[in-house]
Motif scaffolding. Structure first.
Motif, mmCIF file in Angstrom:
data_model
loop_
_atom_site.group_PDB
_atom_site.id
_atom_site.type_symbol
_atom_site.label_atom_id
_atom_site.label_comp_id
_atom_site.label_asym_id
_atom_site.label_seq_id
_atom_site.Cartn_x
_atom_site.Cartn_y
_atom_site.Cartn_z
ATOM 1 N N ASP A 68 0.828 -1.211 0.000
ATOM 2 C CA ASP A 68 0.000 0.000 0.000
ATOM 3 C C ASP A 68 0.858 1.255 0.000
ATOM 4 O O ASP A 68 0.599 2.204 -0.750
ATOM 5 N N VAL A 69 1.892 1.263 0.834
ATOM 6 C CA VAL A 69 2.800 2.422 0.881
ATOM 7 C C VAL A 69 3.522 2.586 -0.447
ATOM 8 O O VAL A 69 3.672 3.703 -0.961
ATOM 9 N N GLY A 70 3.970 1.476 -1.049
ATOM 10 C CA GLY A 70 4.683 1.550 -2.321
ATOM 11 C C GLY A 70 3.816 2.062 -3.453
ATOM 12 O O GLY A 70 4.305 2.759 -4.347
ATOM 13 N N GLN A 71 2.523 1.754 -3.416
ATOM 14 C CA GLN A 71 1.626 2.185 -4.487
ATOM 15 C C GLN A 71 1.188 3.635 -4.330
ATOM 16 O O GLN A 71 1.111 4.377 -5.308
ATOM 17 N N LYS A 72 0.921 4.070 -3.088
ATOM 18 C CA LYS A 72 0.308 5.391 -2.887
ATOM 19 C C LYS A 72 1.302 6.471 -2.460
ATOM 20 O O LYS A 72 1.103 7.644 -2.756
ATOM 21 N N ARG A 102 1.825 8.414 -0.279
ATOM 22 C CA ARG A 102 1.414 9.564 0.538
ATOM 23 C C ARG A 102 0.499 9.081 1.650
ATOM 24 O O ARG A 102 -0.183 8.075 1.524
ATOM 25 N N TRP A 103 0.477 9.854 2.750
ATOM 26 C CA TRP A 103 -0.267 9.428 3.932
ATOM 27 C C TRP A 103 -1.776 9.430 3.708
ATOM 28 O O TRP A 103 -2.466 8.481 4.056
ATOM 29 N N ALA A 104 -2.298 10.487 3.105
ATOM 30 C CA ALA A 104 -3.744 10.671 3.019
ATOM 31 C C ALA A 104 -4.480 9.513 2.342
ATOM 32 O O ALA A 104 -5.494 9.037 2.856
ATOM 33 N N LEU A 146 -3.692 6.406 2.029
ATOM 34 C CA LEU A 146 -3.412 5.073 2.543
ATOM 35 C C LEU A 146 -4.654 4.467 3.187
ATOM 36 O O LEU A 146 -5.505 5.176 3.718
ATOM 37 N N LEU A 147 -4.749 3.142 3.141
ATOM 38 C CA LEU A 147 -5.839 2.445 3.807
ATOM 39 C C LEU A 147 -5.773 2.688 5.317
ATOM 40 O O LEU A 147 -4.701 2.901 5.876
ATOM 41 N N THR A 148 -6.917 2.642 5.947
ATOM 42 C CA THR A 148 -6.967 2.825 7.400
ATOM 43 C C THR A 148 -6.094 1.794 8.107
ATOM 44 O O THR A 148 -5.369 2.117 9.058
ATOM 45 N N TYR A 149 -6.154 0.561 7.638
ATOM 46 C CA TYR A 149 -5.331 -0.486 8.254
ATOM 47 C C TYR A 149 -3.849 -0.131 8.161
ATOM 48 O O TYR A 149 -3.097 -0.294 9.134
ATOM 49 N N THR A 150 -3.410 0.353 7.005
ATOM 50 C CA THR A 150 -2.008 0.727 6.831
ATOM 51 C C THR A 150 -1.617 1.831 7.802
ATOM 52 O O THR A 150 -0.554 1.771 8.439
ATOM 53 N N LYS A 151 -2.466 2.844 7.936
ATOM 54 C CA LYS A 151 -2.174 3.939 8.867
ATOM 55 C C LYS A 151 -2.072 3.433 10.301
ATOM 56 O O LYS A 151 -1.185 3.857 11.063
ATOM 57 N N LEU A 167 -11.232 4.418 14.294
ATOM 58 C CA LEU A 167 -9.807 4.581 14.044
ATOM 59 C C LEU A 167 -9.633 5.437 12.798
ATOM 60 O O LEU A 167 -10.156 5.095 11.727
ATOM 61 N N PHE A 168 -8.949 6.550 12.922
ATOM 62 C CA PHE A 168 -8.721 7.457 11.801
ATOM 63 C C PHE A 168 -10.023 7.782 11.074
ATOM 64 O O PHE A 168 -10.121 7.695 9.845
ATOM 65 N N LYS A 169 -11.045 8.118 11.863
ATOM 66 C CA LYS A 169 -12.348 8.532 11.349
ATOM 67 C C LYS A 169 -13.045 7.428 10.539
ATOM 68 O O LYS A 169 -13.834 7.703 9.641
ATOM 69 N N ARG A 170 -12.731 6.205 10.866
ATOM 70 C CA ARG A 170 -13.411 5.054 10.263
ATOM 71 C C ARG A 170 -13.863 4.136 11.388
ATOM 72 O O ARG A 170 -13.091 3.823 12.298
ATOM 73 N N SER A 171 -15.121 3.693 11.341
ATOM 74 C CA SER A 171 -15.629 2.813 12.389
ATOM 75 C C SER A 171 -15.210 1.375 12.120
ATOM 76 O O SER A 171 -15.057 0.950 10.970
ATOM 77 N N VAL A 172 -15.023 0.632 13.188
ATOM 78 C CA VAL A 172 -14.618 -0.772 13.125
ATOM 79 C C VAL A 172 -15.828 -1.630 13.464
ATOM 80 O O VAL A 172 -16.550 -1.357 14.432
ATOM 81 N N SER A 173 -16.064 -2.676 12.689
ATOM 82 C CA SER A 173 -17.244 -3.509 12.895
ATOM 83 C C SER A 173 -17.144 -4.301 14.197
ATOM 84 O O SER A 173 -16.042 -4.655 14.639
ATOM 85 N N PRO A 174 -18.287 -4.609 14.814
ATOM 86 C CA PRO A 174 -18.271 -5.451 16.026
ATOM 87 C C PRO A 174 -17.629 -6.817 15.788
ATOM 88 O O PRO A 174 -17.002 -7.369 16.683
ATOM 89 N N ASP A 175 -17.792 -7.366 14.582
ATOM 90 C CA ASP A 175 -17.171 -8.658 14.268
ATOM 91 C C ASP A 175 -15.655 -8.580 14.392
ATOM 92 O O ASP A 175 -15.006 -9.507 14.889
#
Length: 455
Positions: free
Chosen positions: A224-228, A230-232, A234-239, A348-356
């Motif tokens: 993900d870092v190699g493809q993008k 830049r920080w903005a 990036l996937l939430t998981y990567t951040k 996390l980073f303005k993204r909600s995480v599922s209960p699962d």
């Protein structure tokens, strides 16, 4: 895994009778492949040509398991007891065990999409940074390309640097061995006392620690870092993984330095720059790598607990590291934070995480903690050793760190077998549990809620 054996076993058998093809669940195939690799490695290491002296079948079995599970715990000194042939066999097992596991885990995770609903497919593909299940081959090739590139660059730098003190071919050989070991987070070393002689050497420490971090951060993050770049975007998981890795490494570095800088048996007698390098290496290597530049058995109890926590957490998913994983730890911390501050969602980073996802993280935590407790309890029965040494050894085995306070070579045969099981389960357990949770069928039965007191 036992729960799958009846269904997959009978189904696989009938399918084999009908089509001639044997199909089993990914965890079963992976476990079987690792067992075969361990047995082949055991036979090779037990050969007379592999040792400077006969090492015995049990020692060969232990070393092969430790290498394939990229742990690094050892009952013999590879630098002394293994011949060059045996050392090459050992590091080849590390390479096959590390990259083989990750490549298979990526393929298995993406393949899950073929057996799930459309919504679950989307979640699986997003989690592993993929857009189509048809990209399995490309993903596997990418994993190998990244791994070999990092290892080659690290080996080149170390070889040129160590050439000052060793003949060129010796420097190349040892540099390649340690580059592979560091990237795969396996702590085998060809130097006495691991890498203690390089405690004040910034080039060696920084190269090895960089390999450990890159190998343990996860290939989906690196991709993900190699493809993008830049920080903005990036996937939430990567951040989350990048932030978590930085915080854990720097936090461990600061804690170990603060707790050990007056300890004459570890950092106390070193100059300031060597103290910083040793504390940094101890923090990074505790994330399931196992290389040490100071005597771990001389750490204060407080530093030992910090080290055990870092080992227990481990690295990123789809990496050469083990432990409960950084993502699991951060999800649990975020869930506790949300509960304490009366928030309905885990964010996390303005993204909600599922209960699962929270439930899976909790399951991983409890299963791993139960494994550590059971292993520690059994070893206290089998061995007459300090509890802190036993607990440290068990956490190191379950998290496949390979760091030891000197207890491993002294273990009895039953205890060595137990450690072998812990290393094997610690390496395969997370994928097995993840597959089980991802493929489980939801019950359509719903029961009325009840009040229940906790805390």
């Amino acid at each position: 895994m036992r729960n799958w054996l009846p269904a997959y076993g009978y189904g696989s058998y009938t399918r084999f009778r009908r089509t001639g093809l044997l199909r089993a669940s990914p965890p079963i195939v992976l476990a079987a492949g690792f067992v075969v690799l361990i047995l082949i490695g055991t036979l090779l290491l037990a050969l007379p040509v592999s040792g400077t002296r006969p090492i015995g079948l049990m020692a060969a079995f232990f070393m092969a398991t430790s290498a394939v599970t990229v742990t690094g715990l050892a009952v013999i000194d590879p630098a002394v007891s293994l011949s060059p042939f045996g050392q090459i066999v050992l590091i080849s097992l590390v390479q096959l065990g590390g990259l083989g596991f990750v490549t298979f885990a990526v393929i298995a995770a993406i393949t899950l999409g073929k057996k799930l609903s459309l919504g679950q497919q989307a979640l699986a593909l997003e989690a592993f940074n993929q857009t189509s299940v048809s990209r399995i081959r490309r993903t596997a090739i990418s994993v190998l390309r990244i791994s070999l590139t990092v290892e080659a660059l690290a080996a080149l730098v170390l070889a040129l640097w160590w050439w000052r003190d060793y003949p060129f071919l010796t420097a190349v050989y040892r540099a390649t061995f340690h580059a592979i070991g560091a990237f795969n987070n396996a702590g085998f070393s060809l130097f006495p006392g691991s890498i203690a002689q390089f405690v004040g050497d910034p080039v060696t420490i920084l190269v090895l620690s960089t390999c450990i971090i890159l190998g343990g951060i996860g290939f989906s993050v690196l991709s993900d870092v190699g493809q993008k770049k830049r920080w903005a975007p990036l996937l939430t998981y990567t951040k989350v993984i990048l932030a978590g890795t930085i915080i854990l490494n720097l936090g461990g570095f600061a804690a170990i330095w603060a707790l050990e800088y007056r300890n004459p048996d570890t950092l106390g007698e070193l100059p300031v720059h060597a103290q910083a390098l040793a504390a940094w290496m101890q923090s990074v290597t505790s994330r399931t790598a196992g290389y040490v530049s100071i005597d771990v058995s001389e750490l204060r109890d407080s530093s030992t607990l910090v080290t055990m926590l870092l080992m227990f957490i481990g690295g990123g998913s789809l990496s050469t590291a083990s432990g409960i994983k950084v993502g699991t730890f951060i999800i649990l911390v975020a869930a506790v934070y949300s509960y304490l501050f009366h928030r309905k969602e885990v964010v996390l980073f303005k993204r909600s995480v599922s209960p699962d996802t929270v439930q899976k993280a909790l399951a991983l935590l409890l299963v791993t903690a139960a494994l550590v407790f059971a292993g520690t309890l059994i070893l206290t029965v089998l061995e007459d050793a300090p509890l802190v040494d036993i607990a440290f050894e068990v956490v190191s085995a379950v998290s496949t760190t390979g760091m030891s306070r000197g207890l491993t070579p002294q273990l009895s045969t039953p205890s060595q077998l137990l450690v072998i099981v812990l290393m094997f389960v610690g390496r395969l357990g997370p994928l097995t549990l993840a597959y089980s949770l991802a493929t489980q069928k939801r019950s359509r039965v719903r029961y009325p809620e009840t009040e229940f007191q906790v805390g």
